[in-house]
Design a protein around this motif. Structure first.
Motif, PDB file in Angstrom:
ATOM      1  N   ILE A 474      41.552  57.863  25.130  1.00 33.07           N
ATOM      2  CA  ILE A 474      40.591  57.519  26.061  1.00 33.07           C
ATOM      3  C   ILE A 474      41.309  56.247  25.501  1.00 33.07           C
ATOM      4  CG2 ILE A 474      38.707  58.806  26.230  1.00 33.07           C
ATOM      5  CD1 ILE A 474      37.609  56.405  23.746  1.00 33.07           C
ATOM      6  N   ASP A 475      41.096  55.146  27.351  1.00 32.18           N
ATOM      7  CA  ASP A 475      41.518  53.979  27.176  1.00 32.18           C
ATOM      8  C   ASP A 475      40.376  53.104  28.087  1.00 32.18           C
ATOM      9  OD1 ASP A 475      42.837  51.593  27.728  1.00 32.18           O
ATOM     10  OD2 ASP A 475      44.384  51.785  29.416  1.00 32.18           O
ATOM     11  N   ILE A 476      39.635  52.378  27.306  1.00 30.75           N
ATOM     12  CA  ILE A 476      38.459  51.730  27.595  1.00 30.75           C
ATOM     13  C   ILE A 476      38.738  50.167  27.788  1.00 30.75           C
ATOM     14  CG2 ILE A 476      37.003  51.289  26.824  1.00 30.75           C
ATOM     15  CD1 ILE A 476      35.761  53.552  25.546  1.00 30.75           C
ATOM     16  N   ILE A 477      38.511  49.702  29.154  1.00 33.18           N
ATOM     17  CA  ILE A 477      39.021  48.119  29.681  1.00 33.18           C
ATOM     18  C   ILE A 477      37.593  47.697  29.527  1.00 33.18           C
ATOM     19  CG2 ILE A 477      39.933  47.731  31.335  1.00 33.18           C
ATOM     20  CD1 ILE A 477      41.195  50.082  32.483  1.00 33.18           C
ATOM     21  N   VAL A 478      37.647  47.056  28.810  1.00 35.14           N
ATOM     22  CA  VAL A 478      36.497  46.114  29.147  1.00 35.14           C
ATOM     23  C   VAL A 478      36.198  44.655  29.636  1.00 35.14           C
ATOM     24  CG1 VAL A 478      35.009  44.216  28.088  1.00 35.14           C
ATOM     25  CG2 VAL A 478      35.983  46.331  26.285  1.00 35.14           C
ATOM     26  N   ASP A 479      35.521  45.197  31.068  1.00 36.36           N
ATOM     27  CA  ASP A 479      35.941  44.006  31.946  1.00 36.36           C
ATOM     28  C   ASP A 479      34.597  43.038  32.668  1.00 36.36           C
ATOM     29  OD1 ASP A 479      36.689  43.394  34.613  1.00 36.36           O
ATOM     30  OD2 ASP A 479      35.266  44.695  35.574  1.00 36.36           O
ATOM     31  N   GLN A 480      35.070  42.476  32.257  1.00 36.98           N
ATOM     32  CA  GLN A 480      34.239  41.088  32.216  1.00 36.98           C
ATOM     33  C   GLN A 480      33.756  40.612  34.246  1.00 36.98           C
ATOM     34  OE1 GLN A 480      35.921  37.054  32.291  1.00 36.98           O
ATOM     35  NE2 GLN A 480      33.393  36.648  31.535  1.00 36.98           N
ATOM     36  N   GLY A 481      32.070  41.069  34.173  1.00 36.93           N
ATOM     37  CA  GLY A 481      31.663  40.910  35.539  1.00 36.93           C
ATOM     38  C   GLY A 481      31.105  39.582  36.074  1.00 36.93           C
ATOM     39  N   PRO A 482      31.002  39.563  36.835  1.00 41.63           N
ATOM     40  CA  PRO A 482      30.372  37.932  37.790  1.00 41.63           C
ATOM     41  C   PRO A 482      28.915  38.246  37.267  1.00 41.63           C
ATOM     42  CG  PRO A 482      29.868  39.933  39.444  1.00 41.63           C
ATOM     43  CD  PRO A 482      30.260  40.858  38.327  1.00 41.63           C
ATOM     44  N   THR A 483      28.937  36.403  36.692  1.00 43.45           N
ATOM     45  CA  THR A 483      27.530  36.182  36.175  1.00 43.45           C
ATOM     46  C   THR A 483      26.610  35.756  37.236  1.00 43.45           C
ATOM     47  OG1 THR A 483      28.662  33.941  36.932  1.00 43.45           O
ATOM     48  CG2 THR A 483      28.411  34.495  34.813  1.00 43.45           C
ATOM     49  N   GLN A 484      26.734  35.941  38.940  1.00 42.01           N
ATOM     50  CA  GLN A 484      26.114  35.639  39.856  1.00 42.01           C
ATOM     51  C   GLN A 484      26.001  37.033  40.562  1.00 42.01           C
ATOM     52  OE1 GLN A 484      24.647  32.834  41.385  1.00 42.01           O
ATOM     53  NE2 GLN A 484      25.178  32.135  39.322  1.00 42.01           N
ATOM     54  N   ASN A 485      24.690  37.889  40.259  1.00 43.10           N
ATOM     55  CA  ASN A 485      24.098  38.947  40.950  1.00 43.10           C
ATOM     56  C   ASN A 485      25.227  40.269  40.957  1.00 43.10           C
ATOM     57  OD1 ASN A 485      22.434  37.758  42.567  1.00 43.10           O
ATOM     58  ND2 ASN A 485      24.707  37.137  44.246  1.00 43.10           N
ATOM     59  N   PHE A 486      24.806  40.653  39.147  1.00 38.57           N
ATOM     60  CA  PHE A 486      25.773  41.226  38.674  1.00 38.57           C
ATOM     61  C   PHE A 486      25.636  43.113  38.424  1.00 38.57           C
ATOM     62  CE2 PHE A 486      26.240  44.333  34.755  1.00 38.57           C
ATOM     63  CZ  PHE A 486      27.778  43.999  34.824  1.00 38.57           C
ATOM     64  N   LEU A 487      24.424  42.754  38.685  1.00 40.32           N
ATOM     65  CA  LEU A 487      23.651  44.631  38.948  1.00 40.32           C
ATOM     66  C   LEU A 487      24.230  44.866  40.186  1.00 40.32           C
ATOM     67  CD1 LEU A 487      20.035  44.529  37.817  1.00 40.32           C
ATOM     68  CD2 LEU A 487      22.314  45.220  36.318  1.00 40.32           C
ATOM     69  N   SER A 488      23.658  43.847  41.775  1.00 34.53           N
ATOM     70  CA  SER A 488      24.736  44.652  42.982  1.00 34.53           C
ATOM     71  C   SER A 488      25.845  44.166  43.043  1.00 34.53           C
ATOM     72  CB  SER A 488      23.493  43.788  44.476  1.00 34.53           C
ATOM     73  OG  SER A 488      24.014  42.195  43.744  1.00 34.53           O
ATOM     74  N   ASN A 489      26.649  43.812  42.445  1.00 32.83           N
ATOM     75  CA  ASN A 489      28.045  44.116  42.784  1.00 32.83           C
ATOM     76  C   ASN A 489      28.810  44.486  41.226  1.00 32.83           C
ATOM     77  OD1 ASN A 489      28.901  41.872  44.470  1.00 32.83           O
ATOM     78  ND2 ASN A 489      28.509  40.190  42.547  1.00 32.83           N
ATOM     79  N   VAL A 490      28.314  45.292  40.197  1.00 36.48           N
ATOM     80  CA  VAL A 490      28.763  46.274  39.362  1.00 36.48           C
ATOM     81  C   VAL A 490      28.369  47.706  40.036  1.00 36.48           C
ATOM     82  CG1 VAL A 490      29.244  46.517  36.829  1.00 36.48           C
ATOM     83  CG2 VAL A 490      29.865  44.146  37.901  1.00 36.48           C
TER      84      VAL A 490
END
Lengths: 641, 323, 313
Positions: A474-490
Motif C-alpha cells: 500500500i502507498d498511503i497519501i496523506v492529503d490536506q483538504g480545504p479548510t472551507q466546506n471540507f465535507l462537501s468538497n471531500v
C-alpha cells in the motif's frame, strides 16, 4: 529568612498532604455557592431556537425553554411539561397531558402569559411551514404529513399535519407509522413551545399567518433569527436576563419553574472569549471561573503537578457523535491517485480486512489524547453508553462479541492484530493480482487542517500501516483538504479512498447510526450502493435485510429490536466496510459533577444545569472514575428491571 | 625683524637659477593623487565591516543558512516526517529533549531537531522569495508612481483598489483552486505584500524628486531612467535594505495567517510558522514549553540578525559615512 | 490645492465604487453551500427560496444594482450568517466605538513614547540610550506578538490583582490592552524616526551647523527632527484610522467586543452583506487616511507639492 523558608516548606507539605487526602474516592461535597461562571469560545449566532442546530445556540434554549419530557441522571424518561402520555393501540396516536401552571416569563422575570398546548402547535407550524434547520426531526419522528409539508406537496397544509391542541392541556400527535423512539425526538429544540402572543407582539403580521405564502414565512424567519433577548419569552428553568452577542450572557433561575427545587445553580454567567482554550484554564485556577475546558496536553501537565492534578478530570464521554473510517466504493479523486485501481482493491474483502486488522487504533487516538485513548476507542459505530437493554450495554451484545479477535479484558482494541493483518495481506495480494490491480495500491487519506491533530493522526496512520503492511503493498497519501466546506468538497464529493468520518445521533435508537444515518442506501460516507461488485452488493443486501428484519419486529419488545439491529451492524464490521474508531473525549476542569445532571445523548438534555450543584472542590479524576463506574452500574441495573 | 633679515641675507646669495627652477614632475605620483579609487559598494562594504556586532550576526546568519543545507547530510539525522514508535506501536509523543532527540519530539512523535531545521529551510526560502518579489514589484511601481506625475492618479487609485479588496477573500478563493505548497504560499503572500513597499517607495520619491539636484538634472535634460537609477534609487538604498531585511521575518509571521485561511503548508512540509503556532498552544504547559522555545529562538535569531544587519547596512550605504 | 483636493476626493469615490464592485463579484464566486449550516438536509425548493431571499438567484448586474440602490438609501442590509437577521448598523453600533477608543488610546501612547524614544536614540547614537532602545525594538520585533501579549496578560493581571478580562466599568482593565496594542507601534516609530534622524544628521547642512556651533538642542528640534518626521507624518492618519479596525488578538484575549477579526469571521461565514458593509467602511477609512497623509506631508514640508505644474514629469 530561614523562618520564612520553613513556613513555605510547611505550607507546600500541607498542600501535598491535603491533596493526597482528597485524592481518594471521597464523595464530592456541596459548596453552597450558586453562581456559575464560565467562558464560551464560540459565539451564539441566534436566539431563535426553532431554527438552529448549533450546539452553542442550543446551550441557551436548553436551559431557558422546556420540553414535553426530560431525562433523569440515569437516562430514564421523566415527565416535564407533560405529566402523562398515552399511546394508542395502533401506536399511531400520542396524547400528552400538560401541566396547567406553567408561566411564560420575559427577560426581567415578569410573568407575561400561560403556557398551553397551542404553543407547541405554533412551534410546529413555524418549523414545518418554513423548514427550519432542525425541522427534519418532525420527519424523523414520523409525524403524519410532516414530510409532505416540508416537501411542499400539492394540497398539504399545516391543517393536515398530525400535531393538534385538543384543549389547553391536551396535545395530540398523529404518526404515519409506529415510531419506537418518538419520545426522544420531543427533546429537540424544534419541539420546544413558542407563544403565538409573543410572536405577534414581535411581528404583528404573524396574526395573519394562515394566509402566508412560503416567501412570507421566509421573511418572518429572517426577522425571528435576529430576535433580541428582550423580545423572547421563557418557560424553562432559567430566563435569559442579559445577553450581548459576542460579549456575555446571564441566565437567572426561574422561581416559578415547576421543578424549582431541583435547580441549585441560581445564576449562570458566561463571557465570550475567542481564546478561551488558553485563558479559561488560568482564570479557573485563579478562582474566576467554575469550569474550563482543558486541552489534553495541558491536562497531562496539570496531572504531573501535585497541586493542579485535583483540578481536572476527564470529560464525560458523550455518545452523541461517533467517528469511524469509511472506505470509498465510488472514488472520484484525481487520476494521479489511480481511482480505477482503488475501485478494484476496495471491493476485495481481504484487502479491506488487512487494513481493518492492521490499523493500530489506540496508537492513532493517542496522537490527540495520550491518556484517555482506552476510554475513547469504540469497537462499534454505535458508541458505548448510547443504549442499554436487558441489563447490558448495546455494544456488549453477543452479535459483536463473536467478532472480537483479541481478548477485551487484555486490550480495549479488540481488532488490531498484526498476524491476522499479514495473513489477509497475503490473501489480498493473490486476489488483487488475479483481478489485475497494480501494487502498491494508492490510498488517498484526506484531513481538514482546521481540526487540530487530525494531520498528525493521518501521518501516524500512514506510517503505522505502511510499516506493518509494507510500501510494496500500500502507498498511503496523506492529503490536506480545504479548510472551507471540507465535507462537501471531500466526503460528499467522493474525493477520498479512506477517511475518518463521523455521525451524530438523532434519536434514541441504534437505527440512527445505521440505515437511519450514515449507512442509508444513498449515503455519502461509503457510497457502497454504487459498487458494481457482486460480493460487495451481497454484503450490502445482507445489511439491508437485517435492518428491515429489525424494523419488522415492531416496538413491543425493544430488547429483540436492539439485538436484531446489532446483528445488522455486525455485518458492516465483519466484512470491514468501515472501521469503528472513537468518540470525542478530552478533559475538563469543573466544580460540577456531570453524573448529577440529566443524561441523554440526543436532544438538549446534556446541556442543562438542572440537578447540578457547585461543589466545594473541583471533581478530580479518581472521583470522576468512581462516579462513572457507579453510574454505569446503576444504569444497567435500571435498564435490566 | 631679525628673522626676515636672516632670510634676506640667504636669498641674496643665490643666483636667479637657484631661485627659480622646475620641480621634478613624477607622473606616477600625479596619477595616484589625481585618481581616487573610491567605489561606492566597496566603501559600503568596508564601512560595514567595521561594525563588529553586525559582522558577527552576519556570520551567524550565514552559518545558520549553511547549516540548514548541511544538516540533512550529517550522519544520524532523522527524516523530519518520520514518526518514532515506542512499545506496542504507540508513537513517542511529546518526549522532552534527550540524547536520542536533541530537541524532543512533538505530539506525533516526530523528531523536533530535524523538523526545526527543515522548517528553517522552508521558511527562509519563503522569506527570501517573498522579499525579492516584493522588492522588484514594489520598487518598480513605487518609483513610477512617485516620480511620473501623470501616473500618480492611476497608481494611487490602483493602490486603493488593491489595498481595499480584503486579501482574505482572495486567499479563500485561491484556496479553492490552488494546491497547497511552497509555491502557493509564496504566491499568496506576494499578492498583497508588494503594496506596502510600493507606497513606501512612492512617499520617499515624493520627498526628493523636486530637490534642487534633481531639478538641475532635469534642466540639463537627463533622461528619466538616468535620474531614477543614478539620482533617486541610490539615495534610497539604505531604507530599501532595511525594509527588505524586515520583510523576511515578516513573511515568517504572516505564514501563520495564511495557514489559518487554508492555504497553509501541508504537514509533511514543516515550517517555522507552523512550529511556532503549535508551540504557542502549549505555552501554558511548562513541561512542553521546549516545543515553543526552540522555534521561537530560531525566529528571534533570524529577526534580530536581519534587523541589525539591515540597520548597519543602511548606515554603511550612506556615502557620508564612508569618509 | 482646494481644486486638487476636490478632484482627488471625486476620484476616491470612483475607486470606492470599483472596490465594492470587485468585492461584490468575488463574493458571488463563493460556493453556495457556504451560505447554509445545514446544506445537506435542505430540499431543492427551500434552497431556491433561501437563495432568492438572500437575493442570490438573480443575475449579478441586477444584484449589484439593487445593492447600490439600497446603499443610496443608507441601508447596509441585514446580516445573514454572522448574526442572522440583525441589521448591520446594529452590529457595528456597539463594536465600533470600543475599537476606536482602544485604537486612539494606544495611538496616543505610542506617539508619546515612540517619538521621544527615536529622537533620544538618534541624539545619543552608539551610546547606551541607543543600545538600550535597540534592545527594546529588537525584542518587540523578534518575539512573536502573540507570545508577549499573552505574557503581559498573564503576569500583568496577576501583579495588579485584576480580572483577566476587560470590563467596561472598571477603568483599570483598560490599561493592559492599551499597553499591548501600543508596544508594536512604539517600536515602529522609534525605529524609523531614529533611522531618518541619523540620515538627516549626516547631511552637510547639519554638519556645517554643528561646525558653526549652533546650539545642539535647537539644531535637533528645528532641523533634524523636523525633516526626519516628514516621512512618518504620512503614516500617522492611516495608522490612526486603521486602529479603528481593531486588533484581532488583543481583543480576543481580553474579551473586548470590538471590531477585531470581524472582517475575517464575516468572510469565513460568507455573510455577504456584512462583508460589503465592512469593506465600504474600511476602504473609505484607508482612502481618507491616504489623502490626509498626503496633505499633512505638504504641510510639514512645503517643498513637497502635488499641484505644481513644473518639476518631475
Amino acid at each position: 529568612m530561614k523562618k520564612f523558608l520553613a513556613i513555605v516548606i510547611a505550607a507546600v507539605l500541607a498542600c501535598g498532604v491535603l491533596a493526597g487526602c482528597q485524592g481518594g474516592g471521597s464523595k464530592p461535597a456541596d459548596s453552597g455557592k450558586t453562581v456559575f461562571r464560565t467562558l464560551h469560545g464560540s459565539d451564539v449566532e441566534t436566539l431563535n431556537y426553532l431554527n438552529t442546530g448549533n450546539t452553542y445556540d442550543m446551550s441557551l434554549a436548553a436551559n431557558t425553554q422546556d420540553c414535553l419530557i426530560e431525562y433523569d441522571p440515569l437516562g430514564n424518561i421523566k415527565e416535564a411539561v407533560a405529566t402523562k402520555w398515552e399511546v394508542s393501540d395502533d401506536q399511531l396516536t400520542w396524547t400528552f397531558t400538560l401541566r396547567d401552571d406553567i408561566k411564560w416569563l420575559d427577560y426581567t422575570g415578569k410573568e407575561v402569559g400561560k403556557l398551553t398546548a397551542a404553543d407547541f402547535v405554533t412551534a410546529a407550524e413555524y418549523a414545518l411551514n418554513y423548514y427550519t434547520d432542525t425541522a427534519y426531526m418532525y420527519e424523523e419522528a414520523r409525524i403524519l404529513n410532516a414530510h409532505e409539508l416540508l416537501e411542499q406537496e400539492e394540497g398539504v397544509t399545516f391543517e393536515n399535519v398530525g400535531v393538534e391542541a385538543v384543549n389547553d392541556t391536551t396535545l395530540k400527535f398523529t404518526l404515519n407509522k409506529p415510531c419506537p423512539y418518538f419520545l426522544s425526538c420531543t427533546t429537540y429544540g424544534c419541539f420546544m413551545p413558542i407563544s403565538a402572543d409573543c410572536l405577534t407582539a414581535y411581528y404583528p403580521d404573524f396574526a395573519n399567518r394562515a394566509s402566508w405564502t412560503p416567501d412570507d414565512w421566509s421573511a418572518f424567519s429572517e426577522v425571528l433569527d435576529g430576535v433580541d433577548y428582550t423580545k423572547l419569552w421563557y418557560c424553562g428553568s432559567y430566563y435569559l436576563s442579559e445577553y450581548s452577542p459576542s460579549e456575555k450572557y446571564v441566565m437567572t433561575k426561574n422561581p416559578k419553574y415547576w421543578d424549582a427545587d431541583n435547580i441549585f445553580i441560581t445564576e449562570v454567567q458566561s463571557t465570550y472569549n475567542k481564546e478561551a482554550d488558553t485563558i479559561a484554564p488560568e482564570m479557573y485556577l485563579r478562582g474566576e471561573l467554575e469550569a474550563a475546558d482543558i486541552t489534553s496536553t495541558m491536562a497531562k501537565s496539570w496531572m504531573a503537578d501535585s497541586e493542579k492534578k485535583d483540578f481536572v478530570h476527564p470529560e464525560r464521554i458523550q455518545p452523541d457523535y461517533s467517528y469511524f473510517f469509511s472506505f470509498n466504493f465510488n472514488p472520484q479523486f484525481d487520476e494521479e491517485y489511480e481511482p480505477e485501481n482503488w475501485k478494484i482493491a476496495v471491493n476485495v474483502e481481504s484487502f479491506r480486512k488487512s487494513i481493518f486488522y492492521g490499523l493500530n487504533r489506540i496508537g492513532a487516538i493517542k496522537i490527540s489524547d495520550e491518556t484517555n485513548a482506552d476510554v475513547m476507542i469504540q469497537n462499534t459505530v454505535t458508541p458505548r453508553d448510547f443504549c442499554v437493554s436487558g441489563g447490558s450495554d448495546y455494544v456488549d451484545f453477543e452479535a459483536f462479541q463473536k467478532l472480537f479477535v483479541n481478548d477485551p479484558a487484555k486490550t480495549k482494541d479488540v481488532y488490531f492484530n498484526e498476524e491476522k493483518a499479514l495473513e489477509y495481506k497475503e490473501q489480498a495480494i493473490k486476489e488483487l493480482t488475479a483481478k489485475g490491480a497494480t501494487l502498491p495500491v494508492k490510498i488517498i487519506l484526506p484531513y481538514n487542517p482546521n481540526v487540530s491533530d487530525w494531520d498528525a493522526e493521518c501521518m501516524y496512520v500512514q506510517q503505522q500501516l505502511e510499516g506493518l503492511l509494507g510500501t510494496d503493498y500500500i502507498d498511503i497519501i496523506v492529503d490536506q483538504g480545504p479548510t472551507q466546506n471540507f465535507l462537501s468538497n471531500v466526503r460528499r464529493a467522493g474525493k477520498f479512498a479512506l477517511l475518518k468520518t463521523n455521525w451524530g445521533c438523532d434519536y434514541a435508537d441504534p437505527y440512527t447510526y445505521l440505515m437511519g444515518g450514515p449507512f442509508a442506501l444513498d449515503n455519502t460516507y461509503t457510497f457502497y450502493y454504487l459498487s458494481e461488485d457482486p460480493d460487495t452488493m451481497a454484503i450490502v443486501q445482507e445489511f439491508k435485510d437485517k435492518c428491515e428484519a429489525a424494523n419488522a419486529l415492531g416496538t413491543d419488545d425493544m430488547n429483540a429490536r436492539y439485538q436484531a439491529l446489532a446483528e445488522a451492524e455486525a455485518v458492516l464490521i465483519e466484512h470491514a466496510l468501515i472501521i469503528p474508531f472513537d468518540v470525542s473525549g478530552g478533559y475538563t476542569a469543573s466544580f460540577l459533577n456531570p453524573f448529577e445532571a440529566g443524561y441523554a445523548p440526543y436532544g438538549v438534555t446534556s446541556q442543562r444545569y438542572k440537578y447540578q450543584h457547585i461543589l466545594e472542590k473541583p471533581l478530580n479524576t479518581e472521583q470522576f472514575n468512581a462516579a462513572y463506574a457507579q453510574w454505569q452500574k446503576d444504569r444497567a441495573q435500571a435498564a435490566g428491571n | 625683524m631679525s628673522k626676515f633679515s636672516n632670510a634676506d641675507r640667504r636669498m641674496k646669495n643665490l643666483s636667479e637659477k637657484d631661485l627659480f627652477s622646475f620641480a621634478n614632475q613624477n607622473l606616477e605620483d600625479a596619477e595616484r593623487i589625481g585618481y581616487t579609487d573610491y567605489s561606492y559598494w566597496r566603501s559600503t562594504f568596508r564601512t560595514f565591516m567595521h561594525r563588529k556586532v553586525a559582522v558577527a550576526l552576519l556570520i551567524v546568519m550565514v552559518s545558520l543558512l549553511l547549516f540548514t543545507f548541511i544538516q540533512p547530510l550529517l550522519p544520524g539525522q532523522a527524516n523530519p516526517n518520520e514518526i518514532f514508535f515506542g512499545e506496542g506501536g504507540i508513537a513517542l509523543s511529546n518526549q522532552g529533549p534527550s540524547a536520542e532527540h536533541w530537541f524532543g519530539t512533538n505530539n506525533a512523535g516526530q523528531d523536533l531537531w530535524s523538523r526545526l531545521w527543515a522548517g528553517t529551510r522552508t521558511s527562509l526560502l519563503i522569506g527570501f522569495s517573498v522579499a525579492i518579489v516584493q522588492a522588484i514589484i514594489g520598487i518598480a511601481i513605487g518609483v513610477l508612481w512617485g516620480y511620473v506625475r501623470k501616473l500618480d492618479f492611476f497608481f494611487t487609485e490602483l493602490y486603493n483598489v488593491f489595498d481595499n479588496v480584503p486579501s482574505t477573500i482572495v486567499l479563500i478563493l485561491l484556496s479553492y483552486i490552488m494546491k497547497r505548497g511552497i509555491i502557493t504560499m509564496i504566491f499568496a503572500m506576494s499578492i498583497t505584500n508588494w503594496l506596502g513597499m510600493a507606497l513606501f517607495i512612492r512617499n520617499q520619491i515624493l520627498m526628493i524628486r523636486d530637490r534642487d539636484y534633481n531639478l538641475a538634472s532635469r534642466c540639463l535634460g537627463t533622461p528619466v531612467h538616468r535620474i531614477i537609477f543614478k539620482n533617486l534609487l541610490p539615495y534610497l538604498v539604505s531604507v530599501i535594505m532595511l525594509r527588505m531585511a524586515l520583510a523576511i521575518p515578516g513573511a515568517i509571521g504572516s505564514e501563520v495567517f495564511v495557514s489559518y485561511i487554508g492555504l497553509g503548508l501541508p504537514i509533511e512540509i514543516p515550517s517555522l510558522g507552523n512550529l511556532v503556532n503549535v508551540g504557542r498552544t502549549l505555552m501554558m504547559s511548562p513541561s512542553l514549553r521546549y516545543q515553543l522555545i526552540f522555534p521561537t529562538l530560531i525566529v528571534s535569531i533570524i529577526t534580530i540578525s536581519f534587523y541589525v544587519i539591515g540597520n548597519s547596512f543602511s548606515d554603511s550605504a550612506d556615502p557620508k559615512n564612508h569618509v | 490645492m482646494a481644486k486638487y483636493l476636490i478632484k482627488r476626493v471625486a476620484r476616491s469615490f470612483l475607486t470606492l465604487f470599483i472596490v465594492i464592485t470587485i468585492v461584490f463579484s468575488l463574493l458571488r464566486l463563493m460556493p453556495i453551500e457556504g451560505y447554509f449550516s445545514n446544506y445537506d438536509k435542505m430540499s431543492p425548493e427551500k434552497l431556491e427560496r433561501e437563495l432568492a431571499r438572500m437575493g442570490l438567484s438573480d443575475p449579478l448586474p441586477q444584484q449589484l444594482m439593487r445593492f447600490y440602490g439600497d446603499l443610496l438609501h443608507g441601508d447596509l442590509g441585514v446580516s445573514n450568517r454572522y448574526r442572522a437577521g440583525v441589521p448591520i448598523t446594529e452590529i457595528l453600533r456597539t463594536k465600533f466605538p470600543l475599537s476606536v477608543a482602544f485604537g486612539v488610546a494606544s495611538m496616543i501612547l505610542s506617539l508619546l513614547l515612540g517619538i521621544p524614544l527615536g529622537a533620544w536614540m538618534a541624539r545619543r547614537k552608539n551610546k547606551w540610550p541607543d543600545h538600550l532602545g535597540t534592545v527594546f525594538i529588537v525584542f518587540i520585533e523578534a518575539v512573536p506578538s502573540a507570545v508577549y501579549y499573552l505574557f503581559i496578560q498573564m503576569y500583568g493581571t496577576d501583579i495588579f490583582k485584576i480580572s483577566m478580562l476587560f470590563s467596561r466599568d472598571n477603568p483599570r482593565t483598560w490599561i493592559l490592552p492599551v499597553i499591548s496594542l501600543s508596544l508594536g507601534d512604539i517600536a515602529y516609530y522609534g525605529m524609523w524616526l531614529r533611522r531618518y534622524m541619523v540620515d538627516e544628521m549626516n547631511k552637510d547642512y547639519v554638519r556645517l551647523a554643528v561646525a558653526k556651533g549652533v546650539n545642539s538642542k535647537d539644531l535637533m528640534m528645528k532641523h533634524v527632527f523636523r525633516n526626519a518626521f516628514v516621512p512618518l507624518v504620512q503614516y500617522i492618519p492611516s495608522g490612526l484610522l486603521l486602529t479603528m479596525v481593531g486588533s484581532i488578538y488583543v481583543e480576543s484575549l481580553y474579551s473586548i467586543p470590538g471590531m477585531g477579526g470581524l472582517l475575517v469571521s464575516a468572510i469565513q461565514a460568507q455573510d455577504n452583506s456584512l462583508v460589503q458593509a465592512l469593506v465600504i467602511i474600511y476602504a473609505a477609512i484607508s482612502i481618507l487616511g491616504m489623502i490626509l497623509g498626503d496633505i499633512l506631508m505638504t504641510l510639514v514640508d512645503p517643498r513637497i507639492s502635488f499641484v505644481k505644474k513644473e518639476g518631475a514629469r
